[in-house]
Every structure is written in structure tokens, then in C-alpha cells.
Design a protein around this motif. Structure first.
Motif, PDB file in Angstrom:
ATOM      1  N   GLU A  44       1.307  -1.240   0.315  1.00  0.00           N
ATOM      2  CA  GLU A  44      -0.351   0.716   0.191  1.00  0.00           C
ATOM      3  C   GLU A  44       1.195   1.171  -0.290  1.00  0.00           C
ATOM      4  O   GLU A  44       2.108   1.140   0.504  1.00  0.00           O
ATOM      5  N   ARG A  45       0.680   2.518   0.070  1.00  0.00           N
ATOM      6  CA  ARG A  45       0.780   3.627  -0.222  1.00  0.00           C
ATOM      7  C   ARG A  45       0.896   4.186   0.816  1.00  0.00           C
ATOM      8  O   ARG A  45       0.509   3.732   1.582  1.00  0.00           O
ATOM      9  N   GLU A  46       2.735   4.166   1.142  1.00  0.00           N
ATOM     10  CA  GLU A  46       2.806   4.922   2.780  1.00  0.00           C
ATOM     11  C   GLU A  46       3.966   6.195   3.031  1.00  0.00           C
ATOM     12  O   GLU A  46       4.130   6.746   1.990  1.00  0.00           O
ATOM     13  N   PHE A  47       3.169   6.884   3.869  1.00  0.00           N
ATOM     14  CA  PHE A  47       3.508   8.370   4.156  1.00  0.00           C
ATOM     15  C   PHE A  47       4.776   7.708   4.318  1.00  0.00           C
ATOM     16  O   PHE A  47       5.583   7.199   5.908  1.00  0.00           O
ATOM     17  N   VAL A  48       5.654   9.182   3.692  1.00  0.00           N
ATOM     18  CA  VAL A  48       7.112   9.333   3.997  1.00  0.00           C
ATOM     19  C   VAL A  48       7.261   9.985   4.897  1.00  0.00           C
ATOM     20  O   VAL A  48       8.077  10.370   6.026  1.00  0.00           O
ATOM     21  N   ALA A  49       6.909  11.366   5.066  1.00  0.00           N
ATOM     22  CA  ALA A  49       7.580  13.066   5.081  1.00  0.00           C
ATOM     23  C   ALA A  49       5.880  14.036   5.156  1.00  0.00           C
ATOM     24  O   ALA A  49       5.622  13.872   3.727  1.00  0.00           O
ATOM     25  N   ARG A  50       5.650  14.969   6.095  1.00  0.00           N
ATOM     26  CA  ARG A  50       5.207  15.857   5.588  1.00  0.00           C
ATOM     27  C   ARG A  50       5.394  17.117   6.097  1.00  0.00           C
ATOM     28  O   ARG A  50       6.616  17.355   7.253  1.00  0.00           O
ATOM     29  N   ILE A  51       5.394  18.646   5.430  1.00  0.00           N
ATOM     30  CA  ILE A  51       5.595  19.607   5.506  1.00  0.00           C
ATOM     31  C   ILE A  51       4.642  20.790   5.481  1.00  0.00           C
ATOM     32  O   ILE A  51       3.685  20.964   5.030  1.00  0.00           O
ATOM     33  N   SER A  52       4.429  21.003   6.427  1.00  0.00           N
ATOM     34  CA  SER A  52       3.230  23.350   6.307  1.00  0.00           C
ATOM     35  C   SER A  52       3.935  24.218   5.706  1.00  0.00           C
ATOM     36  O   SER A  52       4.775  23.888   4.704  1.00  0.00           O
ATOM     37  N   TRP A  53       2.591  24.567   5.530  1.00  0.00           N
ATOM     38  CA  TRP A  53       2.513  25.318   4.686  1.00  0.00           C
ATOM     39  C   TRP A  53       3.713  26.052   4.598  1.00  0.00           C
ATOM     40  O   TRP A  53       4.466  26.972   3.663  1.00  0.00           O
ATOM     41  N   SER A  54       4.019  27.012   5.219  1.00  0.00           N
ATOM     42  CA  SER A  54       4.682  27.207   6.177  1.00  0.00           C
ATOM     43  C   SER A  54       6.965  26.774   5.719  1.00  0.00           C
ATOM     44  O   SER A  54       7.451  27.786   6.158  1.00  0.00           O
ATOM     45  N   GLY A  55       6.398  26.021   6.254  1.00  0.00           N
ATOM     46  CA  GLY A  55       7.619  24.632   6.153  1.00  0.00           C
ATOM     47  C   GLY A  55       8.409  24.800   7.260  1.00  0.00           C
ATOM     48  O   GLY A  55       9.535  24.111   7.913  1.00  0.00           O
ATOM     49  N   GLY A  56       7.401  25.605   8.602  1.00  0.00           N
ATOM     50  CA  GLY A  56       7.808  25.716  10.073  1.00  0.00           C
ATOM     51  C   GLY A  56       7.220  24.069  10.722  1.00  0.00           C
ATOM     52  O   GLY A  56       7.816  24.580  11.550  1.00  0.00           O
ATOM     53  N   SER A  57       6.857  23.269  10.433  1.00  0.00           N
ATOM     54  CA  SER A  57       6.211  22.114  10.665  1.00  0.00           C
ATOM     55  C   SER A  57       6.251  20.858  10.505  1.00  0.00           C
ATOM     56  O   SER A  57       5.898  20.995   8.653  1.00  0.00           O
ATOM     57  N   THR A  58       7.798  19.366  10.315  1.00  0.00           N
ATOM     58  CA  THR A  58       7.533  18.770   9.439  1.00  0.00           C
ATOM     59  C   THR A  58       7.547  17.741  10.424  1.00  0.00           C
ATOM     60  O   THR A  58       7.580  17.461  11.949  1.00  0.00           O
TER      61      THR A  58
END
Length: 122
Positions: A44-58
Motif C-alpha cells: 500500500e501507499r505509505e506516508f514518508v514525510a510532510r511539511i506545513s504550508w510555511s515549512g515550519g512544521s515537519t
């Protein structure tokens, strides 16, 4: 509407590095949270990483913490995934995604790229 195009995949050996890019069209790129997912054959498709719109949260899946870094440049409408110390288990098609609501579930994201293949050989 946002269109996403990934690039930077390839065939590398274990321990090598790659940097994936996700170029976005549209003037509202900075309004979206972004993420990287991956899908290996038969999985299945797996989450790797995410980032907020500002880049301030990952945030990252545990298996890539300390090896992968997600970032974005809103002036260039581009998101990146720096992948270091690659392992054979990182082999997958990597997708970037954009959404107004962030999280780890693929269903939260409204727009997807076509994917870029990353193959890590031993």
C-alpha cells in the motif's frame, strides 16, 4: 487547482543519496501543506514525510527519521526530499501530494504527482 511533477529519482547503491523535487504549478502553492508518499510493488501507499504550508512544521515516518529531510521553497513553488543513507527497503515509487489539511493519510491530500522511481540496490 495544483499540478505536481516529481523528479530526481533513479538507481543508486545502498548508502547513497538522492534529492527528489516536486514542482508545483499554480499561484497558491504556499497555501498547501505538502507530503511525500511511497509505494513499493505489492504494498500500500505509505506516508514518508510532510511539511506545513510555511515549512515550519515537519514530520516523518520512523523508518526514515534521521536519513530523510523534507523542505520547501515557496518562492520557487517546489518541495524537496533529501534522502541520505539509502537502504534497499527505500525502493519504491515516490509521490508528492498537496492538500489543505495535513496528516499521514493519503485521503487527506487533494493533488498528486505522477511519481518518480527510486531503486536502491545492494
Amino acid at each position: 487547482q495544483v499540478q505536481l511533477v516529481e523528479s530526481g529519482g533513479g538507481l543508486v547503491q545502498t548508502g547513497a543519496s538522492l534529492r527528489l523535487s516536486c514542482a508545483a504549478s499554480g499561484r497558491t502553492f504556499s497555501s498547501y501543506a505538502m507530503a511525500w508518499f511511497r509505494q513499493a510493488p505489492g504494498k500500500e501507499r505509505e506516508f514518508v514525510a510532510r511539511i506545513s504550508w510555511s515549512g515550519g512544521s515537519t514530520s516523518y515516518v520512523d523508518s526514515v527519521k534521521g536519513r530523510f529531510t523534507i523542505s520547501r521553497d515557496n518562492a520557487k513553488n517546489t518541495m524537496y526530499l533529501q534522502m541520505n543513507s539509502l537502504k534497499t527497503e527505500d525502493t519504491a515509487v515516490y509521490y508528492c501530494a498537496a492538500g489543505m489539511v495535513t496528516g499521514r493519510a493519503p485521503s487527506l491530500y487533494d493533488y498528486w504527482g505522477q511519481g518518480t522511481q527510486v531503486t536502491v540496490s545492494s
